[in-house]
Design a protein around this motif. Structure first.
Motif, PDB file in Angstrom:
ATOM      1  N   GLU A  97       0.622  -0.873   0.126  1.00 29.73           N
ATOM      2  CA  GLU A  97      -0.380   0.067  -0.138  1.00 29.73           C
ATOM      3  C   GLU A  97       0.821   1.369  -0.068  1.00 29.73           C
ATOM      4  OE1 GLU A  97      -3.181  -0.238  -0.092  1.00 29.73           O
ATOM      5  OE2 GLU A  97      -2.891  -2.308  -0.729  1.00 29.73           O
ATOM      6  N   LYS A  98       2.547   0.794   0.332  1.00 31.25           N
ATOM      7  CA  LYS A  98       2.676   2.448  -0.098  1.00 31.25           C
ATOM      8  C   LYS A  98       4.199   1.716  -1.179  1.00 31.25           C
ATOM      9  CE  LYS A  98       2.222   3.073   5.171  1.00 31.25           C
ATOM     10  NZ  LYS A  98       1.068   4.147   4.677  1.00 31.25           N
ATOM     11  N   GLY A  99       4.208   1.633  -2.179  1.00 33.84           N
ATOM     12  CA  GLY A  99       4.476   0.928  -3.051  1.00 33.84           C
ATOM     13  C   GLY A  99       5.718   0.076  -2.417  1.00 33.84           C
ATOM     14  N   TYR A 100       5.491  -0.383  -1.414  1.00 34.70           N
ATOM     15  CA  TYR A 100       6.556  -1.703  -1.608  1.00 34.70           C
ATOM     16  C   TYR A 100       7.845  -1.053  -1.067  1.00 34.70           C
ATOM     17  CZ  TYR A 100       3.705  -5.303  -3.743  1.00 34.70           C
ATOM     18  OH  TYR A 100       2.802  -5.880  -4.027  1.00 34.70           O
ATOM     19  N   ALA A 101       7.675   0.550  -0.189  1.00 36.39           N
ATOM     20  CA  ALA A 101       8.506   0.899   0.372  1.00 36.39           C
ATOM     21  C   ALA A 101       7.626   1.124   1.982  1.00 36.39           C
ATOM     22  CB  ALA A 101       8.771   1.386   0.188  1.00 36.39           C
ATOM     23  N   ARG A 117      18.790   4.005   7.797  1.00 37.45           N
ATOM     24  CA  ARG A 117      18.804   4.391   6.326  1.00 37.45           C
ATOM     25  C   ARG A 117      17.082   4.106   5.843  1.00 37.45           C
ATOM     26  NH1 ARG A 117      23.489   1.140   3.820  1.00 37.45           N
ATOM     27  NH2 ARG A 117      25.463   1.984   4.647  1.00 37.45           N
ATOM     28  N   ASN A 118      16.501   5.114   4.408  1.00 46.30           N
ATOM     29  CA  ASN A 118      15.384   4.602   4.331  1.00 46.30           C
ATOM     30  C   ASN A 118      15.174   3.811   3.460  1.00 46.30           C
ATOM     31  OD1 ASN A 118      13.686   5.636   1.753  1.00 46.30           O
ATOM     32  ND2 ASN A 118      12.984   5.764   3.754  1.00 46.30           N
ATOM     33  N   THR A 119      14.051   3.229   3.280  1.00 46.38           N
ATOM     34  CA  THR A 119      13.611   1.063   3.268  1.00 46.38           C
ATOM     35  C   THR A 119      13.165   1.957   1.481  1.00 46.38           C
ATOM     36  OG1 THR A 119      12.496   1.413   5.234  1.00 46.38           O
ATOM     37  CG2 THR A 119      11.726  -0.747   2.943  1.00 46.38           C
ATOM     38  N   ALA A 322       6.286   8.590  -7.119  1.00 46.98           N
ATOM     39  CA  ALA A 322       5.700   8.742  -6.101  1.00 46.98           C
ATOM     40  C   ALA A 322       4.580   8.452  -5.115  1.00 46.98           C
ATOM     41  CB  ALA A 322       4.284   9.823  -7.045  1.00 46.98           C
ATOM     42  N   GLN A 323       5.068   7.109  -5.127  1.00 46.58           N
ATOM     43  CA  GLN A 323       4.452   6.932  -3.691  1.00 46.58           C
ATOM     44  C   GLN A 323       5.595   6.234  -2.925  1.00 46.58           C
ATOM     45  OE1 GLN A 323       3.432   2.862  -6.127  1.00 46.58           O
ATOM     46  NE2 GLN A 323       0.823   4.199  -7.058  1.00 46.58           N
ATOM     47  N   THR A 324       6.355   6.001  -2.694  1.00 47.49           N
ATOM     48  CA  THR A 324       7.472   5.921  -1.851  1.00 47.49           C
ATOM     49  C   THR A 324       8.891   6.932  -1.124  1.00 47.49           C
ATOM     50  OG1 THR A 324       9.917   5.845  -3.799  1.00 47.49           O
ATOM     51  CG2 THR A 324       8.418   4.276  -3.505  1.00 47.49           C
ATOM     52  N   ALA A 325       7.422   8.401  -1.476  1.00 46.13           N
ATOM     53  CA  ALA A 325       8.578   9.189  -0.270  1.00 46.13           C
ATOM     54  C   ALA A 325       8.533   8.438   1.377  1.00 46.13           C
ATOM     55  CB  ALA A 325       7.429   9.822   0.054  1.00 46.13           C
ATOM     56  N   PRO A 326       9.543   8.932   2.342  1.00 45.75           N
ATOM     57  CA  PRO A 326      10.681  10.109   1.613  1.00 45.75           C
ATOM     58  C   PRO A 326      11.726   9.233   1.056  1.00 45.75           C
ATOM     59  CG  PRO A 326      10.796   8.994   4.009  1.00 45.75           C
ATOM     60  CD  PRO A 326       9.171   8.635   3.498  1.00 45.75           C
ATOM     61  N   MET A 328      15.951   9.425  -0.566  1.00 46.33           N
ATOM     62  CA  MET A 328      17.697   9.983  -0.510  1.00 46.33           C
ATOM     63  C   MET A 328      17.470   8.123   0.448  1.00 46.33           C
ATOM     64  SD  MET A 328      18.611  11.875  -3.108  1.00 46.33           S
ATOM     65  CE  MET A 328      18.009  13.059  -3.170  1.00 46.33           C
ATOM     66  N   HIS A 329      18.974   8.031   0.619  1.00 45.86           N
ATOM     67  CA  HIS A 329      19.327   6.713   2.123  1.00 45.86           C
ATOM     68  C   HIS A 329      19.290   6.997   2.869  1.00 45.86           C
ATOM     69  CE1 HIS A 329      23.076   9.173   1.735  1.00 45.86           C
ATOM     70  NE2 HIS A 329      23.080   8.765   2.816  1.00 45.86           N
ATOM     71  N   ASP A 330      18.576   8.282   3.391  1.00 44.77           N
ATOM     72  CA  ASP A 330      18.648   8.577   4.573  1.00 44.77           C
ATOM     73  C   ASP A 330      17.122   9.186   4.916  1.00 44.77           C
ATOM     74  OD1 ASP A 330      18.648  11.031   3.624  1.00 44.77           O
ATOM     75  OD2 ASP A 330      20.503  11.493   5.279  1.00 44.77           O
ATOM     76  N   GLY A 331      16.216   8.722   3.941  1.00 41.56           N
ATOM     77  CA  GLY A 331      14.660   9.897   3.969  1.00 41.56           C
ATOM     78  C   GLY A 331      14.916  11.299   4.581  1.00 41.56           C
ATOM     79  N   SER A 332      15.860  12.009   4.153  1.00 39.61           N
ATOM     80  CA  SER A 332      15.742  13.153   4.515  1.00 39.61           C
ATOM     81  C   SER A 332      15.423  13.886   4.046  1.00 39.61           C
ATOM     82  CB  SER A 332      17.592  13.981   4.217  1.00 39.61           C
ATOM     83  OG  SER A 332      18.302  14.027   3.294  1.00 39.61           O
ATOM     84  N   GLN A 333      14.263  14.147   2.533  1.00 32.87           N
ATOM     85  CA  GLN A 333      14.293  14.984   1.557  1.00 32.87           C
ATOM     86  C   GLN A 333      12.509  14.197   1.243  1.00 32.87           C
ATOM     87  OE1 GLN A 333      16.221  15.668  -1.851  1.00 32.87           O
ATOM     88  NE2 GLN A 333      18.240  16.032  -0.901  1.00 32.87           N
TER      89      GLN A 333
END
Length: 411
Positions: A97-101, A117-119, A322-326, A328-333
Motif C-alpha cells: 500500500e506504500k509502493g512496497y516501501a 536508512r530509508n526503506t 511518487a508512491q515511495t516518499a521520503p 534518499m538513502h536517509d529519508g531526509s527529503q
C-alpha cells in the motif's frame, strides 16, 4: 527438459494466492501442489515500459520461477512469524500500500527499533542484481535472508526462523514438494525472492506517450493522410488507432510531457544515473546527501573499502517514485520537489562528490515540470496481491522458535 510457460509479469493471477477464503487449509495446499501447472518453469515477459529491459532480467538461472514457488514466497512475505516476536513481516517495511516501501524516514523493526536508512522499494527487483542501498547483498536471495537475522529488523536467527516454519505443516509440505532439500533458510530466501521478482510496475502514461510518439515518427508520412492509410494498410491504421486510444486512456499533462523531455536532456542531466527501462544505472554515486554530518554514512565504502565509494549509494528507480516518499538513502527529503531542488543546487560539496552532480540552471517551471513527469508520467499500476490467505498459527511453531532463540542466546 522441463516444460516451460511464458507469462506476463503484472498478471494478477501470479500473485492472487491459492483460491479460496480465510486461512489456508491442508486440503487446499494438497490440491495446489498436486496440480502440475504450478510446477512448470515460467519464462517472464515484462510489460510496456519495462519490456526494453528484458535482457537485464536477473537471477532466474539459479532460481527459476514457478507458480508454486511464487505462492510460497507470497505467504512468507506477509508472515510475521519470520520475526522473533511475530510482529514484523517483509511487508511491514515493504508495504504494497506504500509502493512496497514505507513512509517513515527510517525502517522500523522489532520493538519499534529504528534503522539507519530509508526503506528501499521491493518492486522491479527482477531487473536488479546487488541489493540494499550499499549493494552488500549480491542477489535478491541474499537480501531476503538479511532482515531475518538483523537485530534491528526481525531480530531473529536463521535457525529459529527455520525451526518455527518447520512447526507449521503447511509450510513443510510446500517446501518438500518445491525444493529437493526441503525447508532451509536458503530456500526460504529463494521463495521470497521469487515472489518479489513478479512484482513489477505496469505501463505508465509516459510509456504510452512514447509508444505513440515513436509510431508517429516512424510513420510520419502515413499518418498525414489517415484516409489513405486506412485504405492501403488497414492493419497499420488499426495499430495507430490502438496506440492513440491507449495514450488517451493514460493521459499525460503538458507539464509532465515537458518534464519528460527535460528529464532526458543535458540541461537536467537526470539520465546520467536514471536511465534504461527501470530508470536506474544500478550503480553507486555520492550526491552529498548526509555528508555534512559529524559521522556521515559512508554507504558503498563500507562494502568495498574503496575511497572512491565513500558516501556513494545505489541509484534507485524513479518508476512509481511518487508512491515511495521520503527520498534518499536517509529519508531526509520528504517530497520530490525537495529532491529536484537538491539536484538543482548541485548536492552537498564533499571530497567524494560524484562528477555527475553539478549545479543546474533550472527555472521554477522546469522544476515543476520535472516533478509532474515523475508523479504523473512514471506511475503505473502495481499487480494486485492477496495479502491474506496465510497458514494458521501452530503452537509447535512457537515452541520450536522460542527454543531455538533461547539456545542462541537471543531474548
Amino acid at each position: 527438459m522441463l516444460p516451460t510457460e511464458t507469462v506476463m509479469l503484472g498478471d494478477p493471477a501470479l500473485t492472487a494466492g491459492i483460491p479460496g477464503e480465510g486461512d489456508l487449509t491442508d486440503e487446499q495446499i494438497d490440491a495446489w501442489l498436486a496440480d502440475p501447472k504450478n510446477h512448470i518453469v515460467l519464462k517472464p515477459e515484462l510489460p510496456l515500459g519495462l519490456k526494453a529491459g528484458e535482457a537485464e532480467i536477473q537471477g532466474l538461472d539459479a532460481n527459476p520461477l514457478t507458480r508454486a514457488k511464487i505462492e510460497l514466497g507470497r505467504q512468507l512475505y506477509f508472515d510475521p512469524r519470520l520475526s522473533s516476536d511475530v510482529t514484523i513481516s517483509c511487508a511491514s517495511c515493504h508495504n504494497p500500500e506504500k509502493g512496497y516501501a514505507f513512509d517513515t524516514r527510517f525502517g522500523i523493526g522489532v520493538g519499534g527499533q529504528e534503522g539507519g536508512r530509508n526503506t528501499p522499494t521491493a518492486y522491479n527487483r527482477i531487473l536488479s542484481g546487488a541489493q540494499f542501498w550499499d549493494g552488500r547483498a549480491a542477489s535478491l536471495e541474499e537480501q531476503a535472508k538479511g532482515p531475518i537475522a538483523n537485530p534491528i529488523e526481525m531480530s531473529n536467527t536463521h535457525e529459529a526462523c527455520v525451526a518455527c516454519l518447520k512447526g507449521i505443516p503447511g509450510y513443510v509440505k510446500q517446501f518438500d514438494k518445491i525444493f529437493d532439500d526441503g525447508l532451509t533458510i536458503d530456500n526460504v530466501a529463494k521463495a521470497i525472492a521469487s515472489f518479489e521478482r513478479v512484482i513489477v510496475t505496469g505501463p505508465a502514461p509516459w510509456d504510452y506517450y512514447q509508444e505513440l510518439k515513436s509510431f508517429e515518427t516512424a510513420y510520419a508520412a502515413d499518418v498525414e493522410d489517415l484516409d489513405a492509410l486506412k485504405e492501403e494498410d488497414p492493419d497499420l491504421y488499426a495499430e495507430y488507432n490502438r496506440l492513440k486510444e491507449a495514450a488517451a486512456q493514460h493521459p499525460l499533462s503538458e507539464s509532465a510531457a515537458r518534464g519528460g523531455e527535460l528529464f532526458f536532456s543535458d540541461k537536467a542531466g537526470c539520465t546520467a544515473c536514471h536511465l534504461g527501462a527501470n530508470f536506474t544505472d544500478e550503480k553507486y554515486h555520492n550526491l552529498g546527501v548526509g555528508m555534512d554530518a559529524e559521522k556521515p554514512d559512508l554507504g558503498r565504502f563500507e562494502v568495498t573499502q574503496q575511497d572512491a565509494d565513500r558516501g556513494a549509494f545505489k541509484t534507485p528507480t524513479v518508476r512509481n517514485v511518487a508512491q515511495t516518499a521520503p527520498y534518499m538513502h536517509d529519508g531526509s527529503q520528504a517530497t520530490l520537489e525537495e529532491v529536484v531542488e537538491w539536484y538543482a543546487q548541485g548536492g552537498h560539496p564533499n571530497q567524494w562528490l560524484s562528477e555527475k552532480i553539478k549545479k543546474l540552471e533550472l527555472s521554477d517551471q522546469d522544476k515543476a515540470d520535472l516533478v509532474a513527469f515523475m508523479k504523473e508520467g512514471l506511475t503505473g499500476d502495481l499487480p494486485k496481491v492477496n495479502a491474506g490467505r496465510l497458514l494458521p498459527d501452530a503452537e509447535a511453531a512457537k515452541e520450536a522458535s522460542e527454543k531455538a532463540l533461547e539456545e542462541a542466546g537471543v531474548n
